[in-house]
Design an enzyme around this catalytic site. Structure first.
Site, mmCIF file in Angstrom:
data_model
loop_
_atom_site.group_PDB
_atom_site.id
_atom_site.type_symbol
_atom_site.label_atom_id
_atom_site.label_comp_id
_atom_site.label_asym_id
_atom_site.label_seq_id
_atom_site.Cartn_x
_atom_site.Cartn_y
_atom_site.Cartn_z
ATOM 1 N N THR A 107 82.103 29.025 49.225
ATOM 2 C CA THR A 107 83.212 28.815 50.157
ATOM 3 C C THR A 107 83.530 30.072 50.950
ATOM 4 O O THR A 107 83.964 29.996 52.097
ATOM 5 C CB THR A 107 84.463 28.364 49.382
ATOM 6 O OG1 THR A 107 84.178 27.115 48.792
ATOM 7 C CG2 THR A 107 85.651 28.201 50.287
ATOM 8 N N SER B 206 77.640 26.994 45.125
ATOM 9 C CA SER B 206 77.194 27.482 43.807
ATOM 10 C C SER B 206 76.959 26.352 42.816
ATOM 11 O O SER B 206 76.444 26.582 41.728
ATOM 12 C CB SER B 206 78.162 28.522 43.253
ATOM 13 O OG SER B 206 79.358 27.933 42.830
ATOM 14 N N GLN B 207 77.292 25.103 43.192
ATOM 15 C CA GLN B 207 76.867 23.980 42.341
ATOM 16 C C GLN B 207 75.341 23.868 42.347
ATOM 17 O O GLN B 207 74.766 23.252 41.452
ATOM 18 C CB GLN B 207 77.518 22.654 42.789
ATOM 19 C CG GLN B 207 77.207 22.203 44.198
ATOM 20 C CD GLN B 207 78.182 22.770 45.231
ATOM 21 O OE1 GLN B 207 78.585 23.918 45.125
ATOM 22 N NE2 GLN B 207 78.562 21.968 46.203
ATOM 23 N N THR C 264 82.604 29.529 43.974
ATOM 24 C CA THR C 264 83.428 29.703 42.770
ATOM 25 C C THR C 264 83.052 28.760 41.627
ATOM 26 O O THR C 264 83.408 29.012 40.482
ATOM 27 C CB THR C 264 84.918 29.515 43.107
ATOM 28 O OG1 THR C 264 85.098 28.220 43.678
ATOM 29 C CG2 THR C 264 85.410 30.576 44.049
ATOM 30 N N ASP C 265 82.334 27.666 41.931
ATOM 31 C CA ASP C 265 82.068 26.662 40.893
ATOM 32 C C ASP C 265 81.326 27.253 39.692
ATOM 33 O O ASP C 265 81.655 26.952 38.540
ATOM 34 C CB ASP C 265 81.238 25.494 41.457
ATOM 35 C CG ASP C 265 82.054 24.615 42.400
ATOM 36 O OD1 ASP C 265 83.240 24.889 42.605
ATOM 37 O OD2 ASP C 265 81.474 23.647 42.936
ATOM 38 N N GLU D 160 85.743 24.038 9.161
ATOM 39 C CA GLU D 160 85.799 22.574 9.087
ATOM 40 C C GLU D 160 84.381 21.978 9.071
ATOM 41 O O GLU D 160 84.137 20.948 8.440
ATOM 42 C CB GLU D 160 86.594 22.057 10.295
ATOM 43 C CG GLU D 160 87.215 20.702 10.079
ATOM 44 C CD GLU D 160 88.088 20.285 11.263
ATOM 45 O OE1 GLU D 160 88.426 21.135 12.103
ATOM 46 O OE2 GLU D 160 88.410 19.083 11.337
ATOM 47 N N LYS E 243 86.809 29.471 35.715
ATOM 48 C CA LYS E 243 87.507 28.746 36.779
ATOM 49 C C LYS E 243 88.350 27.650 36.119
ATOM 50 O O LYS E 243 87.824 26.843 35.350
ATOM 51 C CB LYS E 243 86.485 28.130 37.747
ATOM 52 C CG LYS E 243 87.130 27.446 38.940
ATOM 53 C CD LYS E 243 86.099 26.976 39.961
ATOM 54 C CE LYS E 243 86.804 26.367 41.171
ATOM 55 N NZ LYS E 243 85.880 25.937 42.225
ATOM 56 N N TYR F 22 84.730 21.000 54.436
ATOM 57 C CA TYR F 22 83.923 22.093 54.960
ATOM 58 C C TYR F 22 82.563 22.067 54.277
ATOM 59 O O TYR F 22 82.368 21.366 53.278
ATOM 60 C CB TYR F 22 84.603 23.445 54.703
ATOM 61 C CG TYR F 22 84.633 23.800 53.251
ATOM 62 C CD1 TYR F 22 85.591 23.260 52.405
ATOM 63 C CD2 TYR F 22 83.682 24.661 52.699
ATOM 64 C CE1 TYR F 22 85.609 23.548 51.054
ATOM 65 C CE2 TYR F 22 83.703 24.959 51.350
ATOM 66 C CZ TYR F 22 84.655 24.402 50.543
ATOM 67 O OH TYR F 22 84.673 24.687 49.209
HETATM 68 N N1 GLU Z 1 81.338 24.098 45.525
HETATM 69 C C1 GLU Z 1 81.159 25.259 46.348
HETATM 70 C C2 GLU Z 1 80.646 26.452 45.583
HETATM 71 O O1 GLU Z 1 80.888 26.646 44.430
HETATM 72 C C3 GLU Z 1 82.408 25.626 47.016
HETATM 73 C C4 GLU Z 1 83.476 26.017 46.056
HETATM 74 C C5 GLU Z 1 83.864 27.451 46.220
HETATM 75 O O2 GLU Z 1 83.076 28.326 46.579
HETATM 76 O O3 GLU Z 1 85.028 27.687 45.988
HETATM 77 O O4 GLU Z 1 79.983 27.269 46.186
#
Ligand code: GLU
Length: 351
Positions: A37, A83-84, A116-117, A308, A189, A50
């Site tokens: 992002t 990043s997925q 961020t993913d 456990e 995250k 986006y």
């Molecule tokens: N899903 C995208 C990624 O991880 C966008 C999410 C982000 O960067 O916040 O690159």
């Protein structure tokens, strides 16, 4: 003779100039861009839709000219993906390039821009494989660069602030997001859309960034002293994650364990728990030689060995306080060195 003395003098002067520049706060920082992002572009400033990874590194650098006040900054594009889609090939490319940068003394610090993913997984992978104590800082954004109140520019500037600060040396890989600094091992995250998404649920941020300065408060004792050498690797052993839930069908375990993995991480309920049929399927996998690591879906806390669950009897290891996605990273890297269960368990307590 005079010529060689002159050359020697020039060499000494250039070393001094370099050292002075560093002490003047002018470190050489290379930004390695991977997408996400922070490089996302939307149709309008107010709409949320986006595409991640659209904006090239040079545009990102030009958008935040203030970064040049903190050092000699240059950029390289490693990937342009959300990043997925982050993958092991890109992790290996990234860590090999960072190791090369430090081995050849091309920079004093590295900043990685990232979606961020899976930012936390990349951060931990680099933490375990970068062979230098120089700062490596990973940064992303929750809003695309075209959005109103976008957070990427500020986050990028803050990441440069952290990378440029001599106090960041020897702290392992750091994540700089939303005016906070996190240890790569602990950060996760926690929200799909909040700006305040990154948290270290067990221990909190290690530092705070404000007004162009970073202040540190804690340091993890678990940043690895010994690293995994991936120089000669082009892939990692297959490790999959299986999710636990009420009345889970063991077929999900058999499906995965019959696909040939060297390890599985079980994201169990509570303290890494499973129902009886899933437990039986996992124990069968362990008997076949697959390393079965119990982790937890709760999001914080430790998975405790032999309480456990009778881990020794069933042949399981536990992830300690690593969440499932980070336990997978450590298990893949551990399996590059050993398939000995006791040694792998020790890695989960040491790293
Ligand atoms: N899903 C995208 C990624 O991880 C966008 C999410 C982000 O960067 O916040 O690159």
């Amino acid at each position: 003779m005079r010529k060689s003395i002159l050359l020697l003098l020039l060499f000494v002067v250039s070393i001094q100039v370099h050292a002075q520049e560093q002490s003047k706060g002018s470190p050489r920082i290379i930004i390695l861009a991977t997408g996400g992002t922070i490089a996302g572009s939307g149709e309008s400033a107010t709409k949320a839709a986006y595409t991640a990874g659209k904006v090239p590194i040079d545009d990102l650098l030009n958008a935040v000219p203030q970064i040049h006040n903190y050092g000699k900054i240059s950029g390289e594009q490693i990937a342009s993906i959300g990043s997925q889609d982050m993958n092991i090939a890109t992790w290996l490319k990234l860590t090999k390039r960072i190791n090369e940068i430090f081995a050849k003394d091309e920079a004093d610090a590295v900043v990685v821009t990232h979606g961020t993913d899976t930012q936390e997984e990349t951060a931990y992978f680099l933490d375990l494989t970068v062979m230098s104590d120089k700062p490596v800082v990973i940064v992303g954004a929750m809003r695309p660069s075209t959005a109103m109140s976008q957070d990427g520019n500020r986050n990028l500037l803050d990441a440069i602030v952290v990378a440029a600060d001599p106090k960041s040396v020897g702290k392992g890989v750091l994540v700089a997001m939303n005016e906070k600094v996190f240890d790569a091992r602990d950060v996760t995250k926690t929200s799909t859309t909040d700006l305040e998404t990154f948290k270290s649920k067990n221990f909190g941020p290690v530092g705070l960034i404000y007004d162009g300065k970073v202040q540190y408060y804690y340091q993890s004792l678990r940043s690895p002293l010994k690293k995994f050498d991936v120089t000669k690797l082009n892939s990692l052993p297959q490790v999959e994650i299986i999710y636990g839930y009420a009345d889970a069908n063991p077929n999900s375990v058999y499906c995965v364990t019959n696909s040939g993995p060297k390890g599985v991480v079980y994201a169990g309920m509570g303290n890494g728990n499973f129902n009886a049929p899933v437990g039986k399927a996992l124990a069968e996998a362990a008997k076949k030689g697959i390393i079965v690591c119990r982790s937890g879906r709760a999001g914080s806390g430790r998975i405790t060995l032999d309480n456990e669950v009778k881990d020794a009897e069933l042949g399981f290891v536990v992830s300690d306080d690593l969440n499932p996605q980070k336990a997978r990273v450590l298990l893949m890297l551990s399996l590059t060195e050993t398939s000995n269960r006791a040694k792998i368990q020790q890695n989960f307590f040491d790293y």
